[in-house]
Write a protein that holds these residues in place. Structure first.
Motif, PDB file in Angstrom:
ATOM      1  N   UNK A 550     -31.112 -11.215  -5.888  1.00  0.00           N
ATOM      2  CA  UNK A 550     -30.562 -12.728  -6.124  1.00  0.00           C
ATOM      3  C   UNK A 550     -29.225 -13.115  -5.425  1.00  0.00           C
ATOM      4  N   UNK A 551     -28.364 -12.197  -5.020  1.00  0.00           N
ATOM      5  CA  UNK A 551     -27.374 -12.521  -4.150  1.00  0.00           C
ATOM      6  C   UNK A 551     -27.764 -12.983  -2.708  1.00  0.00           C
ATOM      7  N   UNK A 552     -29.075 -12.196  -2.156  1.00  0.00           N
ATOM      8  CA  UNK A 552     -29.561 -12.571  -1.003  1.00  0.00           C
ATOM      9  C   UNK A 552     -30.170 -14.064  -0.994  1.00  0.00           C
ATOM     10  N   UNK A 553     -30.660 -14.356  -1.996  1.00  0.00           N
ATOM     11  CA  UNK A 553     -31.380 -15.600  -2.223  1.00  0.00           C
ATOM     12  C   UNK A 553     -30.088 -16.610  -2.531  1.00  0.00           C
ATOM     13  N   UNK A 554     -28.849 -16.287  -3.001  1.00  0.00           N
ATOM     14  CA  UNK A 554     -27.911 -17.379  -3.254  1.00  0.00           C
ATOM     15  C   UNK A 554     -27.374 -17.748  -1.795  1.00  0.00           C
ATOM     16  N   UNK A 555     -27.350 -16.645  -1.036  1.00  0.00           N
ATOM     17  CA  UNK A 555     -26.807 -16.966   0.198  1.00  0.00           C
ATOM     18  C   UNK A 555     -27.827 -17.641   1.229  1.00  0.00           C
ATOM     19  N   UNK A 556     -29.197 -18.010   0.414  1.00  0.00           N
ATOM     20  CA  UNK A 556     -29.958 -18.858   1.288  1.00  0.00           C
ATOM     21  C   UNK A 556     -30.797 -18.034   2.379  1.00  0.00           C
ATOM     22  N   UNK A 557     -30.835 -16.523   2.099  1.00  0.00           N
ATOM     23  CA  UNK A 557     -31.735 -15.882   2.909  1.00  0.00           C
ATOM     24  C   UNK A 557     -33.196 -16.274   2.699  1.00  0.00           C
ATOM     25  N   UNK A 558     -34.005 -16.415   3.638  1.00  0.00           N
ATOM     26  CA  UNK A 558     -35.393 -16.952   3.421  1.00  0.00           C
ATOM     27  C   UNK A 558     -36.261 -15.948   2.578  1.00  0.00           C
ATOM     28  N   UNK A 559     -37.505 -16.214   2.336  1.00  0.00           N
ATOM     29  CA  UNK A 559     -38.412 -15.245   1.543  1.00  0.00           C
ATOM     30  C   UNK A 559     -38.759 -14.293   2.531  1.00  0.00           C
ATOM     31  N   UNK A 560     -39.059 -14.643   3.812  1.00  0.00           N
ATOM     32  CA  UNK A 560     -39.559 -13.625   4.779  1.00  0.00           C
ATOM     33  C   UNK A 560     -38.459 -12.749   5.214  1.00  0.00           C
ATOM     34  N   UNK A 561     -37.321 -13.098   5.384  1.00  0.00           N
ATOM     35  CA  UNK A 561     -36.374 -12.243   5.594  1.00  0.00           C
ATOM     36  C   UNK A 561     -35.979 -11.164   4.583  1.00  0.00           C
ATOM     37  N   UNK A 562     -36.094 -11.443   3.433  1.00  0.00           N
ATOM     38  CA  UNK A 562     -35.961 -10.497   2.218  1.00  0.00           C
ATOM     39  C   UNK A 562     -37.096  -9.701   2.175  1.00  0.00           C
ATOM     40  N   UNK A 563     -38.280 -10.070   2.561  1.00  0.00           N
ATOM     41  CA  UNK A 563     -39.418  -9.509   2.424  1.00  0.00           C
ATOM     42  C   UNK A 563     -39.582  -8.491   3.555  1.00  0.00           C
ATOM     43  N   UNK A 564     -38.957  -8.765   4.605  1.00  0.00           N
ATOM     44  CA  UNK A 564     -39.119  -7.761   5.932  1.00  0.00           C
ATOM     45  C   UNK A 564     -38.039  -6.636   5.467  1.00  0.00           C
ATOM     46  N   UNK A 565     -36.953  -6.777   4.706  1.00  0.00           N
ATOM     47  CA  UNK A 565     -36.073  -5.762   4.286  1.00  0.00           C
ATOM     48  C   UNK A 565     -36.968  -4.767   3.650  1.00  0.00           C
ATOM     49  N   UNK A 566     -37.937  -5.198   2.655  1.00  0.00           N
ATOM     50  CA  UNK A 566     -39.005  -4.188   1.834  1.00  0.00           C
ATOM     51  C   UNK A 566     -39.691  -3.703   2.751  1.00  0.00           C
ATOM     52  N   UNK A 567     -40.050  -4.407   3.775  1.00  0.00           N
ATOM     53  CA  UNK A 567     -41.283  -3.790   4.656  1.00  0.00           C
ATOM     54  C   UNK A 567     -40.604  -2.758   5.389  1.00  0.00           C
ATOM     55  N   UNK A 568     -39.239  -3.151   5.914  1.00  0.00           N
ATOM     56  CA  UNK A 568     -38.842  -1.944   6.728  1.00  0.00           C
ATOM     57  C   UNK A 568     -38.257  -0.653   6.085  1.00  0.00           C
ATOM     58  N   UNK A 569     -38.232  -0.860   4.644  1.00  0.00           N
ATOM     59  CA  UNK A 569     -37.814   0.319   3.871  1.00  0.00           C
ATOM     60  C   UNK A 569     -39.068   1.017   3.330  1.00  0.00           C
ATOM     61  N   UNK A 570     -40.033   0.196   2.788  1.00  0.00           N
ATOM     62  CA  UNK A 570     -41.174   0.835   1.871  1.00  0.00           C
ATOM     63  C   UNK A 570     -42.383   0.885   2.844  1.00  0.00           C
TER      64      UNK A 570
END
Length: 579
Positions: A550-570
């Motif tokens: 939610x905080x990342x979304x509120x800062x206007x991080x994009x869908x791809x940027x947030x999902x790339x975090x998941x890709x990097x970790x998972x």
């Protein structure tokens, strides 16, 4: 012979009845003798003149008898197996008055092109009497990529609306009363991120989280089984789903954080029984995950929802809905010890079968959709989407979507099906088929458990093989004319009937990309960096990811940027090759 309601209990001879059932044992025996006589005389004379077709069966392969009689329900216990609407085990419906109070929610699936395009379609459908929103997303969004990613090329807006950032979500639901409507969002791997965008947009407009109502599909397990829009391995994907269940339980009491979906399993080629069994197996896996998280069954189970296909086999589909409610109620109460009656209720959305629609003689799809919608209603669905006649060709045009909505409205207001509850309840055939469907699904659940559970069956290919074999068998029936599909393998026409289709232009893509690039230029870059770093830290630990998303979304991080975090970790997931 049915027990007479006026008969005083003191006058009943208990030895005349089979234990716990509605029928006299002597009468059942007499009817069995009568049936043999009928078959040897009346039926045989008819068969000598006009032989029956090949042995008939449901799409699940259940043989259909020539006629159903009370002896087919010899073990039926009304209180145990049926009861009254709104009471355990909910075979006859989860609400005491069902459609007599109000019709099912008419929730038409919509989404194409830009957020502006879909917002306009939402408003049009609401003006035409739709009672709930259902959002389709394009392929890039479903796979968690921004529209300018190389893998998104050529996919903009073609199977749903493109959402790359909070800015798109703000336009998608602009001017809509988010506290008065309910919104369904059909998305899975990126579900938590899209949900966060919806929540933040609502908050910016002054709505509290506890005012928001809707459903997030969020059923990742069926992606490995059928639809194949998975991104990460099953275990971290299941964690993200559990995070949303936990967060919704704590903060969004009106929101269904998961719609456990048989629809895509059926569309992949499963039978009705497989759809029911595999869907409930997935549901039980989510229940186990939430319990392991420390939630109490009655905290979250009332907000679990389901999503089923409604195919062409009219009576089997009705039986499927009735069996689903009864089987889920028994599992929740008897296996998991749920005490709240709401935890026992299987509440579901239904959609007519897209896979049953044909490009040939597309107008025939209106009839198919009507039959399927009627089956869903008679089966007791809580909400319904009716497919449009042109969906075998493209996304629905406005006219086709209106015809599909009008189909539901005619059923609700002109057919009389809303006047009484479970009108087919008590039918010898429907009750027998409900029993057989429930037993067959329960047998599958036992088999899945013996094979190690849902995650093991994903890895060993059990689900995939079962569905592939069913799909192959169904297609063989069509190819050999044992199953007739009107306009496809019989009653064909030589002329090419053209149907107007929806076209998504590239001007919309340009508008969308300009907004995406503006968001990236004008946002607080340091806030984006910090929130993404915090999200990564949370993903590497065990805390709930929703607050960080939610905080990342509120800062206007994009869908791809947030999902790339998941890709990097998972990490990414590659399905094992299973033959």
């Amino acid at each position: 012979m049915l027990e007479q309601e006026s008969t005083s209990p003191q006058r009943l001879d208990a030895t005349q009845y089979t234990q716990g059932t509605l029928f006299q044992a002597e009468e059942l025996a007499r009817l069995s003798v009568e049936q043999v006589r009928w078959e040897q005389t009346t039926v045989q004379k008819s068969l000598d003149r006009v032989p029956e077709r090949d042995p008939l069966m449901t799409t699940s392969g259940v043989p259909i008898k020539r006629v159903y009689l009370p002896q087919d329900l010899a073990d039926l216990d009304y209180t145990r197996d049926l009861s009254l609407p709104g009471e355990y085990p909910y075979t006859r419906g989860v609400q005491p008055t069902m459609y007599r109070a109000k019709p099912w929610t008419m929730r038409m699936f919509a989404g194409f092109g830009t957020a502006e395009d879909t917002n306009a379609r939402f408003k049009y459908l609401l003006q035409q009497g739709q009672t709930g929103l259902s959002t389709a997303f394009d392929m890039a969004t479903l796979y968690g990529y921004d529209t300018d990613h190389p893998l998104a090329a050529g996919e903009f807006g073609k199977c749903g609306v493109a959402i790359s950032s909070l800015a798109d979500m703000e336009i998608l639901f602009a001017d809509l009363p988010l506290d008065k409507i309910t919104t369904s969002m059909t998305i899975n791997s990126p579900a938590a991120v899209i949900w966060a965008m919806y929540i933040v947009n609502a908050e910016k407009r002054g709505y509290r989280m506890d005012q928001l109502g809707g459903t997030l599909q969020n059923d990742i397990l069926k992606e490995y089984t059928a639809q194949k829009e998975f991104l990460f391995p099953p275990e971290p994907s299941l964690r993200l789903v559990t995070d949303t269940i936990e967060f919704g339980t704590r903060h969004l009491p009106r929101w269904n954080t998961i719609s456990i979906s048989g629809y895509h399993i059926r569309e992949a080629g499963a039978t009705a029984v497989q759809e029911l069994a595999f869907t409930l197996a997935d549901g039980l896996t989510y229940v186990e995950a939430a319990l392991a998280r420390g939630l109490n069954i009655d905290e979250f189970a009332p907000r679990l929802s389901f999503f089923f296909d409604v195919h062409n086999d009219f009576f089997e589909e009705i039986a499927k809905f009735r069996a689903a409610r009864r089987l889920w109620a028994r599992l929740m109460r008897e296996r998991y010890g749920a005490k709240d009656p709401r935890s026992w209720m299987l509440r579901c959305h239904a959609q007519t079968a897209g896979v049953s629609l044909t490009a040939q003689q597309a107008e025939n799809n209106i009839v198919r959709t009507t039959i399927q919608a009627l089956a869903g209603v008679l089966g007791g669905t809580n909400s319904l989407h009716t497919n449009s006649l042109d969906e075998a060709l493209a996304l629905p045009t406005e006219k086709a979507a209106l015809i599909a909505l009008r189909t539901q409205q005619i059923l609700a207001h002109e057919s009389g099906v809303t006047n009484t509850i479970d009108p087919l309840g008590g039918s010898y055939f429907v009750e027998a088929l409900t029993n057989e469907t429930e037993q067959a699904a329960d047998d599958y659940l036992t088999r899945i458990t013996e094979l190690g559970g849902v995650l093991a069956c994903i890895q060993n290919g059990f689900f995939q093989r079962e569905i592939a074999e069913s799909a192959y068998r169904y297609q063989q029936e069509i190819d050999t004319h044992r199953r007739i599909i009107v306009g496809v393998n019989d009653y064909t026409l030589d002329e090419n009937v053209k149907v107007p289709t929806l076209y998504v232009d590239y001007e919309g893509q340009r508008t969308h990309l300009e907004r995406l690039h503006r968001v990236r230029r004008e946002r607080d870059q340091e806030a984006v960096r910090q929130t993404l770093a915090e999200l990564r830290s949370v993903c590497e630990g065990s805390a709930n990811t929703m607050p960080a998303i939610i905080e990342a979304v509120r800062a206007y991080a994009t869908l791809g940027e947030i999902m790339d975090v998941f890709r990097a970790v998972f990490g990414d997931y590659m399905e094992p090759a299973i033959f």
